[in-house]
Design an enzyme around this catalytic site. Structure first.
Site, PDB file in Angstrom:
ATOM      1  N   ARG A   1      30.316  36.094  39.683  1.00  0.00           N
ATOM      2  CA  ARG A   1      30.919  36.708  38.892  1.00  0.00           C
ATOM      3  C   ARG A   1      32.527  37.294  39.244  1.00  0.00           C
ATOM      4  O   ARG A   1      32.648  37.249  40.519  1.00  0.00           O
ATOM      5  CB  ARG A   1      30.266  38.114  38.501  1.00  0.00           C
TER       6      ARG A   1
ATOM      7  N   ASP B   1      34.793  29.299  38.716  1.00  0.00           N
ATOM      8  CA  ASP B   1      34.107  29.328  37.375  1.00  0.00           C
ATOM      9  C   ASP B   1      33.997  30.687  36.654  1.00  0.00           C
ATOM     10  O   ASP B   1      33.986  30.615  35.636  1.00  0.00           O
ATOM     11  CB  ASP B   1      32.522  28.830  37.843  1.00  0.00           C
TER      12      ASP B   1
END
Ligand code: NAD
Ligand code: COI
Length: 329
Positions: A233, A257
């Site tokens: 996250r 990501d």
């Protein structure tokens, strides 16, 4: 049963439709994410909703769902960080997630980012784009198998990543406040991991208490030239501190990501049609940073499981009063 799916991508639709046909349930399918405005799309009599999004599910939304007699939200993903769980509890809306649709999908993607950075493919590509074939040949790589890899978070995905790194012959060390029982994982303290790792790979939930667990102090403790990858996250890394560490060369490469400002950027995209984030743009232009749009999970296996496991949770709630993956709020 009357169900509704929100945040539906085209690749999910066939799985949702096939499941509805097989089980004889009615399913409305919407591409819109679920929020206080889009809830009205769900037909009267809808009993449960399956959702997939990284933008927030608010307390007000849950109250509106409850007012309409929709008492179940079954998300098709793992992370709960975008859900106002207290708000759901207060409204009496029960939540389920899909905690293990394919941990290896995310682990493999994290390793892909590591490999990309170890062999400097961003720099190589930049030279080739500039027609500089000779310049592209001067980026000596490093081998994962001859590196110390520090994995932070040894839940389902972290353990899958450790297996892969072990396969390369890397020395793998790990940190988790709740170490896996009966494993042969080599646990160290977080400070030891930061100091010893050539490569750092994050697999920790984005809970508020984990916000900026990697910050300027953490970067100062790391080896010069460390590689860091985050498929967990965005809030875990202080992005401004990461940028400083990239500029100084402390960090040789970063694979992201899950971007810190993803939620706000996606809301901008939904509401105004543009992503428009200068920090994203700056990182996008850095050849030693590889950015991806939160797609580590995105494989055929994962998508099928996300849809089917989520719908099974929903019918569990409605038919049996319990779902296999109910979130304990
Ligand atoms: P999990 O619950 O199985 O494991 C998480 C682990 O992190 C647990 O062992 C926990 O003890 C540990 N942990 C919590 N706080 C920590 C801290 N401060 N330091 C070290 N360890 C800590 O979860 P998982 O299935 O392995 O998933 C991890 C995360 O990956 C999810 O929460 C989600 O945010 C993210 N994820 C991302 C994608 C993607 O597509 N990018 C897909 C799925 C999941
Ligand atoms: C998750 O499953 O938590 C993810 O990050 C995947 C994403 C589609 C929300």
């Amino acid at each position: 049963m009357k169900l509704a799916s929100f945040g539906t991508r085209v690749d999910e639709k066939p799985f949702l439709e096939a499941w509805a046909k097989r089980t004889g349930n009615e399913m409305q399918i919407f591409t819109e994410t679920l929020n206080e405005d889009t809830l009205k799309l769900a037909a009267d009599g809808t009993q449960g909703i399956t959702g997939l999004q990284t933008v927030p599910y608010s307390a007000k939304l849950f109250q509106m769902m409850a007012d309409r007699g929709i008492n179940f939200l079954s998300i098709r993903n793992v992370g709960l960080d975008n859900i106002d769980l207290e708000g759901a509890k207060a409204a009496g809306v029960r939540i389920s997630n899909v905690p293990a649709y394919s941990p290896s999908a995310i682990a493999e993607f994290a390793v892909t980012l590591v490999m990309h950075l170890c062999r400097n493919l961003g720099q190589v590509e930049q030279h080739l784009q500039n027609n500089d074939y000779n310049g592209a040949m001067h980026y000596m790589g490093r081998e994962v198998g001859h590196s110390t890899v520090g994995v932070i978070g040894t839940g389902r995905i972290g353990r899958a990543a450790i297996q892969i790194f072990n396969g390369f012959g890397a020395k793998v060390i790990a940190y988790d406040p709740f170490p896996a029982k009966n494993s042969d994982i080599d646990y160290v303290t977080l400070d030891e991991l930061l100091a010893q790792s050539d490569i750092i790979d994050l697999h920790v939930p984005g809970l508020p208490q984990n916000t900026h667990m990697i910050n300027a102090d953490s970067f100062a403790k790391m080896k010069d030239g460390v590689i860091i990858v985050n498929t967990a996250r965005g809030n875990l890394i202080d992005t401004k501190a990461l940028l400083d560490a990239l500029h100084s060369g402390k960090v040789a490469g970063a694979g992201i990501d899950t971007f810190e400002y993803e939620q706000q950027d996606l809301l901008n995209l939904e509401q105004h049609g543009n992503f428009n984030d200068p920090v994203w743009d700056e990182m996008l232009n850095m050849p030693n940073v590889v950015l991806s749009p939160h797609i580590a999970y995105f494989t055929a296996t994962a998508v099928k499981n996300m849809c089917e496991f989520s719908l099974n949770n929903l019918t569990g709630f409605i038919n049996d009063g319990k779902a296999e993956n109910e979130v304990n709020i």
